[in-house]
Design an enzyme around this catalytic site. Sequence first.
Site, short mmCIF file in Angstrom:
data_model
loop_
_atom_site.label_atom_id
_atom_site.label_comp_id
_atom_site.label_asym_id
_atom_site.label_seq_id
_atom_site.Cartn_x
_atom_site.Cartn_y
_atom_site.Cartn_z
N TYR A 156 39.50 32.72 35.85
CA TYR A 156 40.87 32.94 37.08
C TYR A 156 39.39 32.98 38.22
O TYR A 156 39.80 33.01 39.53
CB TYR A 156 40.76 34.49 36.68
CG TYR A 156 41.13 35.46 38.47
CD1 TYR A 156 42.86 35.60 38.16
CD2 TYR A 156 40.88 35.29 39.43
CE1 TYR A 156 43.53 35.87 39.65
CE2 TYR A 156 41.26 36.10 40.35
CZ TYR A 156 42.18 35.90 40.83
OH TYR A 156 43.02 36.56 41.83
N ASP A 198 47.98 43.01 43.52
CA ASP A 198 48.52 43.98 42.16
C ASP A 198 48.80 45.42 42.26
O ASP A 198 49.37 46.14 42.95
CB ASP A 198 48.00 43.79 40.58
CG ASP A 198 47.83 42.52 39.98
OD1 ASP A 198 49.12 42.10 40.68
OD2 ASP A 198 46.75 42.00 39.05
N THR A 243 48.29 32.57 44.74
CA THR A 243 48.30 32.36 46.24
C THR A 243 47.81 33.38 47.09
O THR A 243 47.38 33.60 48.11
CB THR A 243 50.22 32.32 45.99
OG1 THR A 243 50.65 33.12 45.88
CG2 THR A 243 50.68 31.08 45.54
#
Length: 385
Positions: A220, A171, A35
């Site tokens: 990804y 992250d 998201t």
Amino acid sequence: MHGRTELTERFRREFGAEPRLYRAPGRVNLIGDHTDYSDGFVLPAALEQSTWIAAAARPDRRLRMRSLHGGPTAEFDLDDPAPAPRHDWTDYVHGVAVMLQRAGHALAGADLLIDSDVPIGAGLSSSAALEIATGFALLGSAGLPIDRTALALCGQRAENEFVGMLCGIMDQFISCHGSSAHALLLDCRSLDFRLVPIAASVRLVICNSMAHHQHAGGEYNLRRAECERGVALLAARLPGIRALRDVSMADLAAHAAALPELTFRRCRHVVSENDRVLRAAAALEAGEVEEFGRLMNASHASLRDDYEVSCRELDVLAELALGIDGVLGSRMTGGGFGGCTVSMVRAEAVERFCEAIAAGYAAATGIEAKILVCSPGDGAGVVTA
Ligand code: GLA
């Protein structure tokens, strides 16, 4: 992991100077995967497992780095007019140096010795931990102040533009801003965040499937492209939207016919996951751990079926968890295609959970899972003691 004293001593032997130590943690995401790059919401926590860097400034413009996990010392020139990636771990360090300089920071040359106990390739953000520890070490060695959010953005830029992985901000942000015993609700558009205490009655247990599927990076970037395609198609009908963050489930249902089936499912994951994150954060704040667990389960199903970033090993772990008494919820965490699940388990059931999941996973896959009962830790910093 070799311990702080050994890291300091090795640094003295290797580089002949007195280092300072810097630390940045890996992360586990409780809910809200895939998201962040759609300007959405995430709810990660920092781990105690971290990357440690012993560092000292040098009088010249060289950046020398070595990892205790092997390989020779690598060396770069801070004034290199055309810095290029080497396609190994040094890219994360070098990339952060390049991006900090591009952002106007007057870095000094430095020697860096690196150690880490964040499992590599397990979806626990070992690369973000390395980027943020590097940022702290380089800014600290040059005597420069540290703005955590700006550093998180530099780390993301290093990964996007130097390493070539189009990751979002989650992250690096949690590695900078994490706080012990808390998860962090982040709005990935405004970067506003709120710490959410984790109920003392539960534990977060990370199960490492030990699977690591090679195509993860390419998939990804493909998922990200699908989201952008969805926004481009929807924007013709929903003027003003900039990202899937701006689309509601009702909007999506109303305009489903405008999207190819696959794009629709990718979008449905992101839009529904954003909604789950907000509800999950509210549930955790209200101590409603059962509701939190249900949302984790729904998140796993959505990542598995709509977003298709899970894999057999992760599905086995998540499913096994749900059959164990005292488990509130379980889901894959991070980018997917291998890596880890995170389960919310009642504190008194943790021991039984660890035994049952290890036995069940070995029986189903022949693989020995690595299990980690996690206590959310603090964000990055200089190590003083
Ligand atoms: C990786 C990326 C993050 C995020 C997660 C999925 O960890 O680095 O930015 O997109 O995958 O939630």
